[in-house]
Design an enzyme around this catalytic site. Sequence first.
Site, PDB file in Angstrom:
ATOM      1  N   GLY A  16     -30.939 -27.155 -55.353  1.00 35.76           N
ATOM      2  CA  GLY A  16     -32.053 -26.327 -54.890  1.00 35.76           C
ATOM      3  C   GLY A  16     -32.815 -25.674 -56.020  1.00 35.76           C
ATOM      4  N   HIS A  22     -31.526 -17.687 -55.452  1.00 35.76           N
ATOM      5  CA  HIS A  22     -30.852 -18.210 -54.263  1.00 35.76           C
ATOM      6  C   HIS A  22     -31.445 -17.659 -52.968  1.00 35.76           C
ATOM      7  CE1 HIS A  22     -27.766 -18.515 -57.497  1.00 35.76           C
ATOM      8  NE2 HIS A  22     -27.709 -19.732 -57.012  1.00 35.76           N
TER       9      HIS A  22
END
Length: 541
Positions: free
Chosen positions: A58, A217
């Site tokens: 990611g 995140h």
Amino acid sequence: MPQFINKRQDIVTQALDGLVRASGGRLARLDGFPHIRVVVRADWDQGKVALVSGGGSGHEPSHAGFVGRGMLTAAVCGDVFASPSVDAVLAGILAVTGEPGCLLIVKNYTGDRLNFGLAAERARALGRKVSMVIVDDDIALPDLPQARGLAGTLFVHKIAGHAAETGLDLDAVTAVAQSVIAETRSIGMSLGTCTVPGSPREDRIAAGMAEMGLGIHGEPGVEQVAFSDADNAIARMIAKLAPNLDAGNQVVLLNNLGGTSALEMSVLAHSLLTSSLADRMTHLVGPAALMTALDMHGISISTLTANPAHLEALAAPVEVSAWPGLGAVSPVSVLPMPNGIRAQTASASANGAVRAVVTCVCETLLDAEGDLNELDAKSGDGDTGSTLAGAATALLAQMDQLPLNDRSSLLRSISQSLGQTMGGSSGVLMAILFAAAAEADDTGKSLTDVLEAGLSRMQQIGGAKLGDRTMVDALVPAIAALPEGISAAAEAAREGADRTAGMTRARSGRASYVSAAQLSGHVDPGAEAVARIFAALNRDA
């Protein structure tokens, strides 16, 4: 929110295989899918110190995108925002570590520290020489005993990678990495959250606000602050960074967190390079997406108090597609305009009636900016109003320099102004219309004939005809009705513009790519602008 993925559970393995397939043979992966996902240098012979990094996916292009000669030897990839397993890290270590040993470069997150740390212990038990450094460059929470690792990690990858490539031993490479970590600071800011595959996007940042001091995140930042523009955002970030910087010149890395457009990043680079830190910035890495948070609409700034050895390492070429290189900061270089680009114009002259007409047209376009943008959003890119308003603003600013009492020279001057200040095809077409009208006016024709000549040339070059759903649908009848008076012309323009709402197929411009359902019932914005101009001129007549 739809995403270009297949199955959520396959997103990491398919992304890594896509990267390896596109690498031209530079990269390979271990045969451990789906649980062990390790990308390695295909040319690696274990003759030098290996560099292994990684973490959750990611953050692309981090970490696998930085595997290659001069940077990482291997990248160990976990699930999205999740640390890779101990077995995955151990597999990466064992695959690349020879007699010279291996350095693990780990961002300061609990899962990464634990999994990489235990893997290092197991590798040592198997006889491998392994060292580990922890990157903790985030300064958002100064009292936090364990600061997070952010995009400053890329400085460590690049400089330690250079040290390993030149043949330094494990202790020396580790010392180089530690020296970079000690001098690296980072701060992040975002205007929106990110979309984790398979989960709804969290909407916690209100309009007009930005989140300061966030990680990579999707977790909330330290605080939400008012957002106004790029300059103010950069100033706030620099204010957070400045007290944490050592004396000396800085190399700055401007990182895209994933969802910030390239255009915005260039504006942010301008803001950064003209900020209060500018005098201390010698080099810039980016702007680029280097360590992202999926599609987060944000940025991070990382600084390094660099010595000459650091600069040499950062500038060294690498066989890594994601590394943007190191650029020296320099002033904007401005070259003179070439001869011939600016046409010779007649001297300024006064004519009150003509000035009133030009002013009326310009002010009408300025007043209509929002409405025309809204109309254009139905069939184009939503900028017709802004484009026309920009041209009107420029023309008003030039009013005192215009030859208002010389019609052909005025038409020529307007053409030149539109060609310089009005973007897109509409600007060029209008410049052609006025240039051809000026040429016709030199022959002594009537105003109607002059405008018809300009319109004819514009249609000839642009290709638009009546019924094509463009400004021509209002211009042609309006100019044809001018001999009957401005009232007749205004009525004809309005009727022509309104007819475009029933035209479900455009044959020119961006609207030609749009479906009939989107066009139906909406007036063409160019035709609407023409109708409003003639209506305003009629009111002022």
